[in-house]
Structures are given as structure tokens and as C-alpha cells.
Motif scaffolding. Structure first.
Motif, PDB file in Angstrom:
ATOM      1  N   UNK A 308      36.806   7.863  73.928  1.00 49.06           N
ATOM      2  CA  UNK A 308      36.046   7.156  74.952  1.00 49.06           C
ATOM      3  C   UNK A 308      34.595   6.931  74.549  1.00 49.06           C
ATOM      4  N   UNK A 309      33.971   7.920  73.881  1.00 53.57           N
ATOM      5  CA  UNK A 309      32.561   7.758  73.506  1.00 53.57           C
ATOM      6  C   UNK A 309      32.362   6.579  72.562  1.00 53.57           C
ATOM      7  N   UNK A 310      33.374   6.271  71.754  1.00 50.40           N
ATOM      8  CA  UNK A 310      33.281   5.133  70.843  1.00 50.40           C
ATOM      9  C   UNK A 310      33.451   3.818  71.605  1.00 50.40           C
ATOM     10  N   UNK A 311      34.319   3.827  72.603  1.00 53.17           N
ATOM     11  CA  UNK A 311      34.466   2.623  73.427  1.00 53.17           C
ATOM     12  C   UNK A 311      33.195   2.363  74.233  1.00 53.17           C
ATOM     13  N   UNK A 312      32.569   3.446  74.713  1.00 52.60           N
ATOM     14  CA  UNK A 312      31.318   3.294  75.462  1.00 52.60           C
ATOM     15  C   UNK A 312      30.211   2.754  74.559  1.00 52.60           C
TER      16      UNK A 312
END
Length: 453
Positions: A308-312
């Protein structure tokens, strides 16, 4: 004397029904050695690994074998996406706030490392050398040492090794150190990381440290710096390839500006893409003269899209690119051309060739091979390089910057664009010599020579 490489990912990929070498610096460096000496590459295999745990290559006249481990969904989730990518990766890059210290991650990591070690023991011949790679497999050298006390084992860490105050945040810091110290030689890219490791061994394990030696469990473990390079011959050929040159000219026509800036990264929070975009925005704000005269190409290869942190991060970058282009775009000029996709080596070489300035400004990086690729392919480009990348310690002729200093990076962009041609040639010529000396094949040879002395 054979060679056993133990690495997270396998060195081959299936393409149109046949197996071909994967793209990457490690594969480029080690496959020729493995083919020449014979041996085995132990790795996490793709979905076919359960049915095909061994893969002779080439099929008709095998030079080596790939021993492939099938990992379950839970193992992939906890060992790789969990412990490797959400604990060790952020911590090694000094992003303590991003670490997710779950015990189930470490337990699965230890189990998968045990599986890698068992697979290695199955194929490890009496006179073979074992070389374990990177942060995904820290416990493997220790397990192998317990099983084969007289075996020859090397280990290489490919990302930054942080200061002991950061490393000790891990609840399993000491266990992981003990695992690495199962090796005879432990390699890092630069002296800073080697010194940090020595400090951790001394302060967390109470080990005796003498110069670059750790005296541990009746053995002497050598801790050495071996800076990795690129396949310089391949990039030298690419830089003169007519197709690459033609594509570079097309990119310059597409930009339609006097100057081209370039960033090439995996989409990762350690790479400093956000800060770099803010620096370019500040440059345009402070230098109205260059509006319409400079185009910034940012290549961002998709990475770890399940996290998720990469998508954010992608969403944040999309927003900043939109803001910059919305604020400054005029008369057909697009200030930022943001390219979120993978490119071939030939395509990247064309971007390197087209660019006047490369902005390689990670917030932390073990080495950063893009900096070397740009130097090898460019004719007269200027490298703006983060002081927090390992490459900064081996490429002194670059323009060094603090990637967190938005104003400073903006000023470096202006300095690079305005630099006299004579100075540009002097800098790139010196850098090319350094990159030639760092050649990836030489890196592999030097480490193995040290291990097998």
C-alpha cells in the motif's frame, strides 16, 4: 571448484516457451562465472517451481543448474513482502517509521531461510564455494556454517548497512548478525557500510573486532568493501548503437527544449522522486528564464505494487506532476514528462544519451547503478548525485547534493545546465574512467578471489 549462488530470485525467465537469462546486474555478473565453473543457482522460483524444482541450463548442454524453491502464498506474503520489504528494506534505508515489526514476519523469514539453506546443502559439493546474496537471506550463512563448519561461504549485502543505533531497533538484530557471521567474507559496497557492520558486531554481540576482522566463534570473518559496477562493455556498445542514437534524437525533438533533465528509478520511497520533483518546481519558480527551455523526463518503473505504501507514493507523485504541469505548461511545452512503465536497456540508453543532466538523488541507496549507466552512455552529460547514495563515494566528479535540500538541488540543476562545455567534458571523462574500473565482472572476480584466497 564449483560455485553455488544463493539468491532470492532465479536468474532465468521463461520467454516464448524457452528459458533465457533475466535482466539485472547480479545475473550479468554471476551467470558467466557460474557457466564457466559449473554449479548451481539456488533461488525462489516462479509458479512452475513445484513441478520443475531443478532447471538445467542450457537444456541441451547444461553449464549449470537452477535449484528452484516453490514458496506458498503465506511464505511470499510474510518472508518477502513482510520481513524483507516492510522491515529490512525500510530500516536499512533509515526509514524507521515505515518498519512493521511483526513477529510472524520474522518467524516466516527464518523458516524460508532454513528452506534455502537445506536446498543449498543438497547441492553443495565438497570443494564448492557458496556465495549468499543480500538481505532476504541473512540467516542462511549461519545455518550452513553449523552444517558444514569447514565450508567456504561468502555473503554480500547489496543495500546500505545502517548505523548501529538504527539497526538495534530490530528485535532480531542480534540473531540476524549471527546469521551473517556464518560467512568467511562479508561484502558491502562501500567502507561506510562495512564500518557500520563492524560497529554492530562489536556493540551488539560483544565480538572482538580487529581492523576489518570480526573474531567470532573461533573464526575470523573478514568484512570488506567491494563496490559493484555495471556491464561497462555493454553500455559502451549501446552508446554508439545507431538505433540508440536515433532514438535519443527523437526524444530531444519530442521535448522541443534546449535542455533535458532525466530521472530513472524504481517507484520507491527511498529514491527521492518526490523531493526531486519539488526541486524542479523550485527551479522553475526561481528561474523564469528557463521556463519553456528545460524538460524533465522522470522514468518510474512500477515496483512492489502489492504494498500500500508504494501505491500511496504513486498517487502523491501523480499529484505533484499534475501540479507542476498545470502551473507552468504553455504553448505546447510540458515541463515534466512522467513515464510510469518499464523500459528496455536499449530504451534507457537512449534517454541517457539524450539527457544533458541526470538527477540521481535517492534519499538512501546502497550503490545506485543508474548513475553509472548514465555516465557510461552519455557523451557530455552532468551527473547530479545524492551524497546519501553509495555511488557518491566512488564518483567524486559528480555534482553532489543533499537530496533533502530542495533549494540546494534546485541550485545544482541551474549550475549543471549553465556549466561550460570544457568542464562538462572534464567531469564526464573522469567519471567514465571510474565506471570502467568498477565493472561488474571485475566486482564478481575480486570478491571470489578474496573469498577463495
Amino acid at each position: 571448484m564449483g560455485l553455488v549462488i544463493v539468491a532470492n530470485r532465479e536468474p532465468l525467465r521463461e520467454q516464448e516457451g524457452r528459458w533465457v537469462p533475466s535482466v539485472g546486474g547480479l545475473v550479468t555478473a554471476l551467470l558467466p562465472v557460474l557457466a564457466r565453473r559449473g554449479g548451481v543457482w539456488v533461488a525462489w522460483g516462479d509458479r512452475t517451481a513445484r513441478e520443475r524444482p531443478t532447471l538445467p541450463y542450457p537444456p541441451n548442454h547444461p553449464q549449470f543448474t537452477v535449484r528452484r524453491l516453490y514458496l506458498s502464498e503465506r511464505e511470499v506474503s510474510h518472508y518477502y513482502y513482510g520481513m524483507a520489504n516492510r522491515v529490512l528494506w525500510p530500516l536499512a534505508h533509515y526509514f524507521i517509521e515505515r518498519t512493521d515489526l511483526r513477529r510472524e514476519f520474522y518467524k516466516e523469514y527464518a523458516r524460508v531461510n532454513q528452506r534455502f539453506a537445506e536446498a543449498t546443502l543438497e547441492v553443495w559439493g565438497t570443494d564448492d564455494t557458496v556465495w549468499v546474496q543480500d538481505y532476504q537471506l541473512m540467516l542462511v550463512p549461519g545455518i550452513l556454517r553449523q552444517a558444514r563448519p569447514e565450508g567456504r561461504i561468502g555473503y554480500f549485502w547489496h543495500i546500505p548497512w545502517p548505523a548501529v543505533e538504527v539497526w538495534r531497533v530490530l528485535p532480531w538484530a542480534r540473531a540476524l548478525l549471527r546469521g551473517v557471521l556464518g560467512a568467511d567474507v562479508v561484502g558491502f559496497h562501500v567502507e561506510e557500510y562495512a564500518e557500520n557492520f563492524l560497529d554492530a558486531a562489536r556493540r551488539l554481540l560483544g565480538a572482538e573486532v580487529r581492523d576489518n576482522l570480526v573474531c567470532w566463534e573461533g573464526r575470523r570473518v573478514r568484512i570488506e568493501a567491494h563496490p559493484i559496477g555495471i556491464d561497462t562493455r555493454a553500455y559502451r556498445h549501446l552508446s554508439y548503437d545507431p538505433k540508440v542514437r536515433a532514438e535519443a534524437q527523437r526524444i530531444r525533438r519530442e521535448a522541443g527544449t534546449e535542455h533535458i533533465l532525466l530521472g530513472v528509478d524504481r517507484l520507491d520511497y527511498t529514491k527521492g522522486i518526490l523531493e526531486r520533483l519539488l526541486a524542479f518546481e523550485r527551479f522553475l519558480q526561481a528561474n523564469p528564464y528557463y521556463r519553456g527551455r528545460v524538460t524533465f523526463y522522470q522514468v518510474a518503473t512500477p515496483s512492489r505494487t502489492r504494498v500500500e505504501s508504494y501505491r500511496a507514493l504513486k498517487r502523491e507523485i501523480d499529484e505533484i506532476v499534475g501540479r507542476i504541469n498545470g502551473s507552468f505548461m504553455r504553448d505546447g511545452w510540458v515541463p515534466v514528462r512522467y513515464l510510469y512503465r518499464a523500459f528496455t536497456r536499449e530504451q534507457l540508453a537512449a534517454f541517457y544519451r539524450a539527457a544533458d543532466v541526470a538527477l540521481i538523488t535517492p534519499l538512501r541507496d546502497g550503490m545506485n547503478l543508474v548513475a553509472q549507466e548514465f555516465v557510461a552512455a552519455s557523451e557530455d552529460g552532468i551527473l547530479v548525485l545524492s551524497d546519501l547514495a553509495g555511488a557518491a563515494q566512488v564518483l567524486p566528479e559528480a555534482l553532489h547534493v543533499n537530496p533533502y535540500d530542495i533549494e540546494g538541488v534546485a541550485q545544482a540543476i541551474r549550475e549543471a545546465i549553465r556549466m561550460p562545455m570544457r568542464e562538462r567534458y572534464a567531469r564526464i571523462s573522469a567519471l567514465k574512467q571510474r565506471v570502467e574500473a568498477l565493472d561488474v565482472h571485475g566486482w564478481a572476480r575480486r570478491f571470489l578471489e578474496s573469498l577463495e584466497v
